[in-house]
Structure formats: structure tokens, C-alpha cells
Write an enzyme that holds these catalytic residues in place. Structure first.
Site, PDB file in Angstrom:
ATOM      1  N   ASN A   9       0.824  -1.237  -0.117  1.00 42.79           N
ATOM      2  CA  ASN A   9      -0.049   0.118   0.116  1.00 42.79           C
ATOM      3  C   ASN A   9       0.934   1.201  -0.010  1.00 42.79           C
ATOM      4  O   ASN A   9       1.517   1.635   1.169  1.00 42.79           O
ATOM      5  CB  ASN A   9      -1.047  -0.064   1.331  1.00 42.79           C
ATOM      6  CG  ASN A   9      -1.814   1.126   1.470  1.00 42.79           C
ATOM      7  OD1 ASN A   9      -1.991   1.940   0.637  1.00 42.79           O
ATOM      8  ND2 ASN A   9      -2.260   1.255   2.620  1.00 42.79           N
ATOM      9  N   LYS A  11       0.198   4.287  -0.392  1.00 43.58           N
ATOM     10  CA  LYS A  11      -0.545   5.535   0.243  1.00 43.58           C
ATOM     11  C   LYS A  11      -0.171   6.681  -0.452  1.00 43.58           C
ATOM     12  O   LYS A  11      -0.365   6.814  -1.810  1.00 43.58           O
ATOM     13  CB  LYS A  11       0.039   5.600   1.694  1.00 43.58           C
ATOM     14  CG  LYS A  11      -0.185   4.361   2.544  1.00 43.58           C
ATOM     15  CD  LYS A  11      -0.045   4.618   3.937  1.00 43.58           C
ATOM     16  CE  LYS A  11      -0.114   3.057   4.741  1.00 43.58           C
ATOM     17  NZ  LYS A  11       0.024   3.379   6.207  1.00 43.58           N
ATOM     18  N   HIS A  94      -9.162   1.063   4.944  1.00 43.67           N
ATOM     19  CA  HIS A  94      -8.019   1.355   5.508  1.00 43.67           C
ATOM     20  C   HIS A  94      -8.116   2.097   6.727  1.00 43.67           C
ATOM     21  O   HIS A  94      -9.047   3.106   6.727  1.00 43.67           O
ATOM     22  CB  HIS A  94      -7.000   1.728   4.717  1.00 43.67           C
ATOM     23  CG  HIS A  94      -5.678   1.617   5.326  1.00 43.67           C
ATOM     24  ND1 HIS A  94      -5.074   2.874   6.125  1.00 43.67           N
ATOM     25  CD2 HIS A  94      -4.586   0.944   5.130  1.00 43.67           C
ATOM     26  CE1 HIS A  94      -3.908   2.440   6.436  1.00 43.67           C
ATOM     27  NE2 HIS A  94      -3.518   1.452   5.780  1.00 43.67           N
ATOM     28  N   GLU A  96      -6.649   4.501   7.956  1.00 44.19           N
ATOM     29  CA  GLU A  96      -6.379   6.034   7.660  1.00 44.19           C
ATOM     30  C   GLU A  96      -7.706   6.645   6.925  1.00 44.19           C
ATOM     31  O   GLU A  96      -8.134   7.835   7.342  1.00 44.19           O
ATOM     32  CB  GLU A  96      -5.117   6.249   6.757  1.00 44.19           C
ATOM     33  CG  GLU A  96      -3.637   6.058   7.539  1.00 44.19           C
ATOM     34  CD  GLU A  96      -2.709   5.409   6.938  1.00 44.19           C
ATOM     35  OE1 GLU A  96      -2.796   5.326   5.387  1.00 44.19           O
ATOM     36  OE2 GLU A  96      -1.907   4.853   7.538  1.00 44.19           O
ATOM     37  N   GLU A 166      -5.462  -5.256  10.688  1.00 46.05           N
ATOM     38  CA  GLU A 166      -4.400  -4.302  10.695  1.00 46.05           C
ATOM     39  C   GLU A 166      -4.721  -3.548  12.191  1.00 46.05           C
ATOM     40  O   GLU A 166      -5.373  -2.438  12.111  1.00 46.05           O
ATOM     41  CB  GLU A 166      -4.278  -3.192   9.605  1.00 46.05           C
ATOM     42  CG  GLU A 166      -4.144  -3.927   8.160  1.00 46.05           C
ATOM     43  CD  GLU A 166      -3.072  -2.739   7.521  1.00 46.05           C
ATOM     44  OE1 GLU A 166      -2.526  -2.874   7.019  1.00 46.05           O
ATOM     45  OE2 GLU A 166      -4.237  -1.781   6.955  1.00 46.05           O
ATOM     46  N   GLY A 172       2.632   1.786  10.842  1.00 44.96           N
ATOM     47  CA  GLY A 172       3.224   3.067  10.836  1.00 44.96           C
ATOM     48  C   GLY A 172       4.083   3.352  11.900  1.00 44.96           C
ATOM     49  O   GLY A 172       4.805   4.465  12.153  1.00 44.96           O
ATOM     50  N   SER A 212       3.522  -2.439  10.542  1.00 49.65           N
ATOM     51  CA  SER A 212       4.984  -2.712  10.593  1.00 49.65           C
ATOM     52  C   SER A 212       5.605  -3.842  10.244  1.00 49.65           C
ATOM     53  O   SER A 212       6.422  -4.226  10.887  1.00 49.65           O
ATOM     54  CB  SER A 212       5.381  -2.163  11.944  1.00 49.65           C
ATOM     55  OG  SER A 212       4.832  -0.925  12.301  1.00 49.65           O
TER      56      SER A 212
HETATM   57  P1  PGA Z   1       2.851   0.016   7.778  1.00 53.41           P
HETATM   58  O1  PGA Z   1       1.617   0.395   7.129  1.00 53.41           O
HETATM   59  O2  PGA Z   1       3.492  -1.269   6.952  1.00 53.41           O
HETATM   60  O3  PGA Z   1       3.675   1.244   7.460  1.00 53.41           O
HETATM   61  O4  PGA Z   1       2.693  -0.065   9.319  1.00 53.41           O
HETATM   62  C1  PGA Z   1       0.548  -0.732   6.975  1.00 53.41           C
HETATM   63  C2  PGA Z   1      -0.460  -0.143   6.463  1.00 53.41           C
HETATM   64  O5  PGA Z   1      -1.119   0.897   6.670  1.00 53.41           O
HETATM   65  O6  PGA Z   1      -1.269  -1.143   5.479  1.00 53.41           O
END
Ligand code: PGA
Length: 249
Positions: A9, A11, A94, A96, A166, A172, A212
Site C-alpha cells: 500500500n 499511500k 483502511h 487512515e 491491521e 506506521g 509494521s
Molecule cells: P505499515 O502500514 O506497514 O507502514 O505499518 C501498513 C498499512 O497501513 O497497511
């Protein structure tokens, strides 16, 4: 049989030029992977990405989509605009999108239904926040997220659903759920789906872990029996890191 998937992803990262460069760098080194490899660049780079990966075993996915068929929704993207350029997979829900764009389970139910109507495959994201885990409420939260957005689906619809657990506190942040925590939740999810839809659906749905995932923890996480791959944010932006995660299968 459910399949293993590693999805990047991207983003709101990578220009069009950078998208082509990263895809080329990855494709140059990608041997025959033991999993499906998916990239989700930002909307404006989707067509370029589709053209760039042509002939390779790579899927291009969208990061979001609007629930309406079309209309006066300035700045939004409809399902048929994606399928028309060869994008048949979409990430929905997601954290976010939920946190910054106020997407609710009810809205996500609509988005999922629209995507399925267009024969798209949905990577449906969900997961608890830190406070939920601290209050030992994480199983409840996950159950309701799934119930409210997905459990009105018909059994046949599940052929086009991929789940991505997630935990918000791991996205993140550099903090990863332990492989045991991931397995515990994935098993809970699979058993829940078995209760509602039967073992055949539960056994066939891929459940990805996200939060992560890095080259140094991917192998252990993916080795858990109910973890069928990962949704990768930060580590998907560097060719070598992403390739190492793909090769963890
Ligand atoms: P990350 O993000 O691997 O940077 O923690 C995962 C995601 O948002 O799908």
C-alpha cells in the site's frame, strides 16, 4: 484453497515517474513468487502502473473507491473508472480512511457492495485501536467491524473478499503485533466466519496481517497457520525491503 498474498500500500507516496522506477526495480529482481504480489499506487498512477506491469505476475489495486456509480461527487473515483483501466482489486476500510476521512462501517458496507457488483475483489481492512486492546475489547471491536460491513454478504460474495487485519496501534509505528497476537486474532476471525458462513468460506478466505511488517519479522508472522500474507505500508516503498518480504514465503 486460500492463497498467500503480499500487498504493498503505497499511500500518498510516489510520483508517476517514481512509480515506474520502483515497479521496474522490483520486477527486475522478482523471481517467481510463492504468493500473489499486489501494488496499490495512488489513483493518478494506476493506469501507468497497469501498463508497466503488463506481462508480469503482479496485480495493481486501488487504495479506495466511491460507493456511487457516478455523479456529482467532486474529487471522487467510481468503480467502473477503475475496472475500465484494468484495476479489479480495491483496498477498502483502511484505518487512515476511517480515521482521517470518517469512513464508517455503514459506508464501507456500501463501498464493498458496489465493488462486488462490479466484480472487483476487495481487500477489506479493519482492526482495533490501542485503547481497545488495553481494555481487552479488541475481539469485540473486530467482530463488530466485520459484522457491520460484511456479514450481510451472500456466501458466494466471499470469493472476492480478502481480509486485512491491521491493528491501528501497529500501523506506521514500528510496533508490530507479535506473531502470536496476529495468529490469535486471525484464528478468532476465521472461526467467526466459520460460524456465520461455514467452514468452506472460512478455509478459503485469505487473511492478511498489516502493521509494521518488515523484512526481519515477515517470515515469522507469515509462518503462522492463519496468516496468509501481509499488507505492507512503509516497507513496500523500498524495492529490497519489499522483495525480502515477498521472499519470506
Ligand atoms: P505499515 O502500514 O506497514 O507502514 O505499518 C501498513 C498499512 O497501513 O497497511
Amino acid at each position: 484453497m486460500r492463497k498467500n498474498i503480499v500487498a504493498g500500500n503505497w499511500k500518498m507516496h510516489k510520483t508517476n515517474t517514481e512509480t515506474v522506477a520502483l515497479l521496474n526495480e522490483i520486477m527486475a529482481q522478482l523471481k517467481t513468487p510463492n504468493c500473489e504480489v499486489i501494488f496499490a499506487p495512488t489513483f493518478v498512477n494506476l493506469k501507468t502502473a497497469v501498463d508497466t506491469v503488463k506481462g508480469h505476475h503482479i496485480t495493481v489495486a486501488a487504495q479506495n473507491m466511491h460507493q456511487a456509480e457516478g455523479g456529482a461527487f467532486t474529487g471522487e473515483i467510481a468503480a467502473n473508472m477503475l475496472t475500465d483501466i484494468g484495476v479489479n482489486t480495491v483496498i477498502l476500510g483502511h484505518s487512515e480512511r476511517r480515521a482521517y476521512f470518517h469512513e464508517t462501517d455503514a459506508l464501507l458496507e456500501n463501498k464493498v457492495n458496489t465493488a462486488l457488483k462490479h466484480n472487483m475483489r476487495v481487500i477489506f481492512c479493519f482492526g482495533e485501536e490501542l485503547k481497545d486492546r488495553q481494555n481487552n475489547n479488541h475481539f469485540n471491536v473486530v467482530e463488530y467491524q466485520l459484522r457491520d460491513a460484511l456479514f450481510a454478504l451472500e456466501k458466494k460474495d466471499w470469493a472476492n473478499i480478502v481480509l486485512a487485519y491491521e491493528p491501528v496501534w501497529a500501523i506506521g509505528t514500528g510496533e508490530t503485533a507479535t506473531p502470536e497476537q496476529a495468529q490469535e486474532m486471525h484464528l478468532f476471525i476465521r472461526e467467526l466466519i466459520a460460524k456465520v458462513y461455514g467452514n468452506d468460506v472460512a478455509d478459503n478466505v485469505s487473511i492478511l496481517y498489516g502493521g509494521s511488517v518488515k523484512p526481519d519479522n515477515a517470515k515469522e508472522i507469515f509462518s503462522k497457520p492463519d496468516v496468509d500474507g501481509g499488507l505492507i505500508g512503509g516497507a513496500s516503498l523500498k524495492a529490497n525491503d519489499f522483495l525480502a518480504i515477498v521472499n519470506a514465503f
